[in-house]
Write a protein that holds these residues in place. Structure first.
Motif, PDB file in Angstrom:
ATOM      1  N   TYR A  72      -2.549  -6.430  11.511  1.00 61.10           N
ATOM      2  CA  TYR A  72      -1.803  -5.178  11.497  1.00 61.10           C
ATOM      3  C   TYR A  72      -1.225  -4.312  12.413  1.00 61.10           C
ATOM      4  O   TYR A  72      -0.855  -3.613  12.925  1.00 61.10           O
ATOM      5  CB  TYR A  72      -1.803  -3.969  10.226  1.00 61.10           C
ATOM      6  CG  TYR A  72      -2.236  -4.565   8.850  1.00 61.10           C
ATOM      7  CD1 TYR A  72      -1.507  -4.972   8.073  1.00 61.10           C
ATOM      8  CD2 TYR A  72      -3.379  -4.937   8.356  1.00 61.10           C
ATOM      9  CE1 TYR A  72      -1.464  -5.712   7.224  1.00 61.10           C
ATOM     10  CE2 TYR A  72      -3.300  -5.491   6.807  1.00 61.10           C
ATOM     11  CZ  TYR A  72      -2.725  -5.908   6.509  1.00 61.10           C
ATOM     12  OH  TYR A  72      -2.466  -6.318   4.641  1.00 61.10           O
ATOM     13  N   ASN A 106      -5.372  -5.423   2.241  1.00 61.66           N
ATOM     14  CA  ASN A 106      -3.767  -4.442   2.691  1.00 61.66           C
ATOM     15  C   ASN A 106      -4.494  -3.455   2.239  1.00 61.66           C
ATOM     16  O   ASN A 106      -5.040  -2.949   1.232  1.00 61.66           O
ATOM     17  CB  ASN A 106      -2.919  -5.189   2.596  1.00 61.66           C
ATOM     18  CG  ASN A 106      -2.335  -4.559   1.148  1.00 61.66           C
ATOM     19  OD1 ASN A 106      -2.259  -3.638   0.682  1.00 61.66           O
ATOM     20  ND2 ASN A 106      -2.204  -5.721   0.142  1.00 61.66           N
ATOM     21  N   PRO A 107      -4.637  -1.998   2.710  1.00 61.91           N
ATOM     22  CA  PRO A 107      -4.787  -0.468   2.917  1.00 61.91           C
ATOM     23  C   PRO A 107      -3.787  -0.463   0.698  1.00 61.91           C
ATOM     24  O   PRO A 107      -4.561   1.122   0.864  1.00 61.91           O
ATOM     25  CB  PRO A 107      -3.646   0.355   4.021  1.00 61.91           C
ATOM     26  CG  PRO A 107      -3.312  -0.882   4.512  1.00 61.91           C
ATOM     27  CD  PRO A 107      -3.033  -2.220   4.068  1.00 61.91           C
ATOM     28  N   LYS A 108      -2.334  -0.397   0.602  1.00 63.76           N
ATOM     29  CA  LYS A 108      -2.097  -0.234   0.214  1.00 63.76           C
ATOM     30  C   LYS A 108      -2.325  -0.481  -1.241  1.00 63.76           C
ATOM     31  O   LYS A 108      -2.645   0.382  -2.448  1.00 63.76           O
ATOM     32  CB  LYS A 108      -0.067  -1.180  -0.149  1.00 63.76           C
ATOM     33  CG  LYS A 108       0.830  -0.445  -1.059  1.00 63.76           C
ATOM     34  CD  LYS A 108       1.737  -0.378  -0.274  1.00 63.76           C
ATOM     35  CE  LYS A 108       2.421  -0.570  -1.370  1.00 63.76           C
ATOM     36  NZ  LYS A 108       3.762  -1.211  -1.271  1.00 63.76           N
ATOM     37  N   GLU A 109      -3.188  -2.061  -1.546  1.00 67.84           N
ATOM     38  CA  GLU A 109      -3.291  -2.249  -2.907  1.00 67.84           C
ATOM     39  C   GLU A 109      -4.947  -1.822  -2.545  1.00 67.84           C
ATOM     40  O   GLU A 109      -5.648  -1.469  -3.720  1.00 67.84           O
ATOM     41  CB  GLU A 109      -3.894  -3.812  -2.709  1.00 67.84           C
ATOM     42  CG  GLU A 109      -2.647  -4.306  -3.605  1.00 67.84           C
ATOM     43  CD  GLU A 109      -2.397  -5.986  -3.445  1.00 67.84           C
ATOM     44  OE1 GLU A 109      -3.171  -7.143  -3.785  1.00 67.84           O
ATOM     45  OE2 GLU A 109      -1.171  -6.183  -2.639  1.00 67.84           O
ATOM     46  N   CYS A 115     -10.010  -1.221   3.173  1.00 65.05           N
ATOM     47  CA  CYS A 115      -8.941  -1.779   4.157  1.00 65.05           C
ATOM     48  C   CYS A 115     -10.034  -1.904   5.642  1.00 65.05           C
ATOM     49  O   CYS A 115     -10.141  -3.444   6.446  1.00 65.05           O
ATOM     50  CB  CYS A 115      -7.646  -1.813   4.289  1.00 65.05           C
ATOM     51  SG  CYS A 115      -7.162  -2.879   5.841  1.00 65.05           S
ATOM     52  N   ARG A 224       6.952  10.362   5.557  1.00 66.48           N
ATOM     53  CA  ARG A 224       5.949  10.368   4.570  1.00 66.48           C
ATOM     54  C   ARG A 224       4.887  11.452   4.442  1.00 66.48           C
ATOM     55  O   ARG A 224       4.875  11.435   5.361  1.00 66.48           O
ATOM     56  CB  ARG A 224       5.549   8.892   4.431  1.00 66.48           C
ATOM     57  CG  ARG A 224       4.400   8.751   3.349  1.00 66.48           C
ATOM     58  CD  ARG A 224       3.504   7.339   2.784  1.00 66.48           C
ATOM     59  NE  ARG A 224       5.309   6.549   3.391  1.00 66.48           N
ATOM     60  CZ  ARG A 224       4.635   5.224   3.211  1.00 66.48           C
ATOM     61  NH1 ARG A 224       3.444   4.812   3.588  1.00 66.48           N
ATOM     62  NH2 ARG A 224       5.524   3.920   3.434  1.00 66.48           N
ATOM     63  N   THR A 235       7.620  -5.629   7.389  1.00 66.94           N
ATOM     64  CA  THR A 235       6.924  -5.070   6.201  1.00 66.94           C
ATOM     65  C   THR A 235       7.876  -3.416   4.825  1.00 66.94           C
ATOM     66  O   THR A 235       7.126  -2.548   4.276  1.00 66.94           O
ATOM     67  CB  THR A 235       5.844  -4.092   7.094  1.00 66.94           C
ATOM     68  OG1 THR A 235       7.010  -2.701   7.901  1.00 66.94           O
ATOM     69  CG2 THR A 235       5.117  -4.704   7.623  1.00 66.94           C
ATOM     70  N   GLN A 238       6.674  -2.352   1.934  1.00 60.95           N
ATOM     71  CA  GLN A 238       5.966  -1.385   1.821  1.00 60.95           C
ATOM     72  C   GLN A 238       6.408   0.338   1.423  1.00 60.95           C
ATOM     73  O   GLN A 238       4.974   1.345   1.885  1.00 60.95           O
ATOM     74  CB  GLN A 238       4.871  -1.441   2.988  1.00 60.95           C
ATOM     75  CG  GLN A 238       3.467  -2.135   3.567  1.00 60.95           C
ATOM     76  CD  GLN A 238       3.200  -2.433   4.935  1.00 60.95           C
ATOM     77  OE1 GLN A 238       3.239  -1.784   6.095  1.00 60.95           O
ATOM     78  NE2 GLN A 238       2.504  -3.303   4.861  1.00 60.95           N
ATOM     79  N   LEU A 240       7.723   3.283  -0.254  1.00 60.28           N
ATOM     80  CA  LEU A 240       7.395   3.736  -1.028  1.00 60.28           C
ATOM     81  C   LEU A 240       8.829   4.006  -1.724  1.00 60.28           C
ATOM     82  O   LEU A 240       9.992   4.498  -1.163  1.00 60.28           O
ATOM     83  CB  LEU A 240       6.402   4.641  -1.139  1.00 60.28           C
ATOM     84  CG  LEU A 240       5.284   4.696  -0.443  1.00 60.28           C
ATOM     85  CD1 LEU A 240       4.115   5.920  -0.389  1.00 60.28           C
ATOM     86  CD2 LEU A 240       4.408   3.829  -1.172  1.00 60.28           C
ATOM     87  N   PRO A 259       0.429   0.217   9.584  1.00 58.94           N
ATOM     88  CA  PRO A 259       0.614   0.465   8.312  1.00 58.94           C
ATOM     89  C   PRO A 259      -0.315   2.275   7.881  1.00 58.94           C
ATOM     90  O   PRO A 259      -0.398   3.132   7.058  1.00 58.94           O
ATOM     91  CB  PRO A 259      -0.220  -0.188   6.962  1.00 58.94           C
ATOM     92  CG  PRO A 259      -0.294  -1.472   7.648  1.00 58.94           C
ATOM     93  CD  PRO A 259      -0.243  -1.010   8.794  1.00 58.94           C
ATOM     94  N   CYS A 260      -0.892   2.154   9.250  1.00 61.47           N
ATOM     95  CA  CYS A 260      -1.566   3.687   8.345  1.00 61.47           C
ATOM     96  C   CYS A 260      -1.365   4.775   9.638  1.00 61.47           C
ATOM     97  O   CYS A 260      -2.606   5.515   9.910  1.00 61.47           O
ATOM     98  CB  CYS A 260      -3.339   2.724   8.580  1.00 61.47           C
ATOM     99  SG  CYS A 260      -3.803   2.526   6.838  1.00 61.47           S
TER     100      CYS A 260
END
Ligand SMILES: Nc1nc2c(ncn2[C@@H]2O[C@H](COP(=O)(O)OP(=O)(O)OP(=O)(O)O)[C@@H](O)[C@H]2O)c(=O)[nH]1
Ligand SMILES: [Mg+2]
Lengths: 307, 427
Positions: A72, A106-109, A115, A224, A235, A238, A240, A259-260
């Motif tokens: 990632y 993955n961090p979202k799910e 993760c 965000r 990506t 990803q 929102l 993502p983070c």
């Protein structure tokens, strides 16, 4: 300046830090069977690698670099990593937790904690075990976070790679105790005593190459909450609901996983401007790392073996 | 910050500090206060230790729990005490400080020794209500043995004794008396309130009777640290650099941190223990060769003759050699769980050397209240301090600790647990 300084026999604080870091690295190479340097491609790793080159000059680095990749990272990071390691002749080993990556963690799910646990902590512990390393250099600094402020330079790990913050070995003067039992290992933090400011000043002073993401540029970003999240075509799923990417003048103070890790608004396009910005910063760099949020998370992760 | 400021920040000196004193005397609170008042802490770090949930902006130090800023472990915050050293950093336009916040609790004395061993200056905190306690004395005695160049006594919590000058004077004279017994006559004493900030970075208006400097002014103006470069040259060899590459097939460089003194190209040097001599050919660094190097630089030396030098050896100037002996007498702080006993064996790590050693005698144990020497001691239990004599498997080359912190100090390692169990200062 250097003429005068040398005749006074006084080291500036950056040079004093440099000498200390070199001393630590040499001790590790002398006392351990199979050391490795964790290389995360970020600015602290860049400084650590630069110090290692100084420590062993004119010999090549006496250990490999280990990048625990999550898949990632930003693409600029992969590019920089491969080019720079080639340029300085470092032996780079890349390890990933392939199981977890194949499962699409993955961090979202799965949430940030799970993760990170799978891709970073487990990825690291597996790689250290596989390589049979008894010492791993890390570029963590004590000023980053309050549980890091508690860690020794030589930080003992049990056979599960865990840290016991309530029972650390005393560490006196510059006498590092490198004696360990089979199966145990140490994490060694040669830039423990450097602050974020020192790192920037040193990069500026020594012209150390760093990933271009650290310099401000118009970049496609999504806002965000308090974060600026970089937007990539690959990506876009990803995003929102209601989020729209737009061009924003921004840069990164710290680099982690796409993502983070957030960017910050900035006009600092060169090292002087970055140093000036760092001096005026009112919030810590870790604030742009999602992993650090939530109570106590860094300490818990470190106990489990997180870098 | 301007171009000029960038230059200054690079060039300022580093000062290593430590806070010590009995449990709850306010050490962590003081460090929190210094961080806040020198802007050494970021807003998100302050918000993490706010007293009231929901606060989104910290306007004054009263809104946060100062000690929690440094008590970084969950167990510490749960119990409200410091367990292990925290290293925190702050800078003023004059100096950069590395501050070790030590635990006051007796059980964690070993962590206090860890934090204090590298300090240039120590702040001994005393709760104005309690005065000089046993743990204050223990810490002060350890600082004395560690030969910390500057000792500052801060009588804290003055707000709880109505900022009464008499309370301060009494504690100051008690401390002076205790320190004089061990030959420490140079004490700086000041009253303060770490919680309210009086006499820390600002004077406040409650103690006008005190005319001296604030704590921060004191720290910024402590006399310079230098001096080790003018002592005899000592370089313990950490590693031998033999690249054996095509370009450098026969290169042999001796890598180490200069413990004291200065070395120049052409200097005649001797390697101990072998006694072989040669002259310095080059002082190698990544940034180019130097004509001269000094403590505490980390360098690589090449020599003009092929002499046998390896890790654990020490390079010195000919005619300025260190002492050497197979018997060492030293002050020790015992920090192991199991007591030190007569005839027990340990590994001694001294500079880059590790040797086996046996305790030949426990010469005395120190009563930390009276500083009397108890000569019939048959062990040193955890946190006890005394003088021992060690018999070594092979001779070590050393200086006395008061002359040279690096070549005069050693740690003792338990051969079974591998733990660091003793801190030794050679007499
Ligand atoms: N009134 C008052 N209270 C203080 C002052 N300084 C510290 N305290 C309080 O004293 C208590 C203990 O403070 P700490 O800073 O945790 O003490 P410490 O010396 O770090 O304790 P250990 O690390 O466990 O040895 C806390 O409740 C502080 O708020 C002061 O100047 N005035
Ligand atoms: Mg404390």
């Amino acid at each position: 300046m250097s003429e005068q300084k040398i005749s006074e026999h006084r080291l500036t604080q950056l040079k004093a830090l440099e000498a200390e870091s070199i001393h630590i690295m040499r001790e590790v190479v002398a006392e351990f069977r199979n050391p490795v340097m964790l290389y995360s491609v970020g600015k602290d790793s860049s400084v650590m690698l630069h110090l290692a080159r100084k420590a062993f000059y004119p010999a090549p680095l006496p250990f490999s670099l280990l990048h625990v990749d999550t898949g990632y990272k930003f693409k600029e990071m992969y590019e920089f990593r491969d080019n720079y390691c080639k340029e300085v002749g470092a032996d780079l080993i890349v390890k990933r937790n392939e199981d977890a990556i194949a499962k699409g963690v993955n961090p979202k799910e799965h949430g940030v904690a799970r993760c990170c646990g799978a891709l970073k902590t487990k990825g690291l512990l597996d790689a250290l075990e596989e390589g049979e390393y008894d010492a791993a250099f890390g570029g963590a600094r004590r000023d980053e976070e309050r549980s890091r402020a508690k860690e020794r330079v030589f930080s003992l790990r049990d056979e599960f790679g865990q840290w016991d913050p309530k029972d650390q070995r005393p560490e006196l003067w510059s006498l590092y105790n490198g004696k360990i039992h089979d199966g145990e290992s140490v994490r060694v933090f040669p830039i423990s005593n450097w602050t974020e400011m020192d790192v920037w000043l040193y990069i500026r002073e020594e012209n150390i190459p760093i990933v271009p993401l650290y310099f401000a540029k118009e970049r496609l970003m999504v806002e965000r909450k308090n974060f600026l999240i970089p937007y990539y075509e690959e990506t876009k799923d990803q995003l929102l609901e209601g989020e729209e990417p737009k061009m924003i003048m921004s840069r990164f103070r710290t680099l982690g996983c796409g993502p983070c890790t957030g960017a910050v608004h900035s006009d600092a396009t060169n090292m002087d401007e970055i140093v000036i910005e760092a001096a005026a910063a009112r919030r810590s760099e870790r604030e742009t790392r999602i992993i650090d949020h939530g109570s106590n998370s860094m300490e818990d992760k470190k106990k489990e073996g997180y870098f | 910050m301007t171009e000029l400021n960038i230059k200054m920040t690079k060039e300022i000196e580093l000062l290593r500090l430590v806070t010590v004193g009995s449990v709850d005397d306010g050490k962590s609170t003081l460090i929190g206060r210094l961080l806040v008042d020198t802007k050494g802490a970021f807003e998100d770090q302050l918000l993490a230790v706010r007293k009231k949930k929901g606060t989104t902006h910290i306007a004054s130090a009263a809104e946060i729990d100062l000690a929690m800023l440094t008590d970084g472990l969950s167990a510490e915050r749960e119990q409200g005490i410091t367990i292990d050293v925290a290293y925190r950093y702050f800078a003023t336009p004059k100096r950069k400080f590395i501050m070790a916040d030590c635990p006051g609790h007796e059980q964690y004395t070993r962590n206090m020794v860890t934090g204090a061993s590298t300090a240039h200056a120590a702040i001994i905190l005393i709760d104005a209500r309690n005065g000089v306690l046993a743990q204050t004395k223990r810490h002060t005695h350890i600082l004395g043995l560690l030969n910390i160049p500057h000792l500052i006594v801060a009588v804290n919590k003055m707000d709880l004794v109505d900022n009464d000058q008499n309370v301060f004077n009494q504690i100051r004279s008690d401390m002076k008396e205790y320190c004089a017994k061990q030959g420490i006559n140079d004490l700086i004493c000041l009253p303060m309130s770490a919680l309210d900030g009086d006499m820390v970075a600002v004077r406040g208006d409650k103690m006008d009777w005190y005319k001296g400097e604030t704590l921060l002014e004191t720290l910024e103006t402590l006399s310079a640290l230098g001096g080790i470069d003018s002592k005899p040259f000592r370089m313990p060899v950490q590693l031998v650099n033999r690249p054996q590459t095509a370009e450098l097939p026969d290169y042999r460089g001796f890598m180490g941190t200069i413990a004291s003194g200065t070395v120049k190209v052409g200097d005649e040097v001797v390697s101990v223990p072998s006694g072989n001599t040669s002259t310095v050919k080059e002082i190698v660094t990544f940034d180019g060769n130097l004509e001269e190097a000094f403590a505490p630089q980390s360098v690589t030396l090449t020599l003009n003759d092929e002499i046998d030098v390896s890790r654990g050896d020490m390079l010195t100037h000919v005619g300025d050699k260190a002492s050497d002996s197979k018997v060492l007498t030293a002050n020790v702080c015992w920090i192991g769980d199991e007591p030190l006993t007569n005839r027990s064996k340990y590994v001694i790590k001294h500079t880059s050397n590790s040797v086996k050693a046996m305790v030949a005698s426990i010469d005395f144990k120190t009563d930390i209240h009276t500083l009397d020497h108890l000569e019939d001691a048959d062990e040193l239990a955890m946190n006890e301090i005394g003088q021992i004599t060690l018999k070594l498997m092979k001779p070590l080359h050393y200086d006395s600790y008061v002359d040279n912190r690096t070549t005069g100090s050693f740690i003792m390692i338990d051969t079974f647990t591998n733990n660091t169990v003793g801190a030794g200062m050679i007499i």
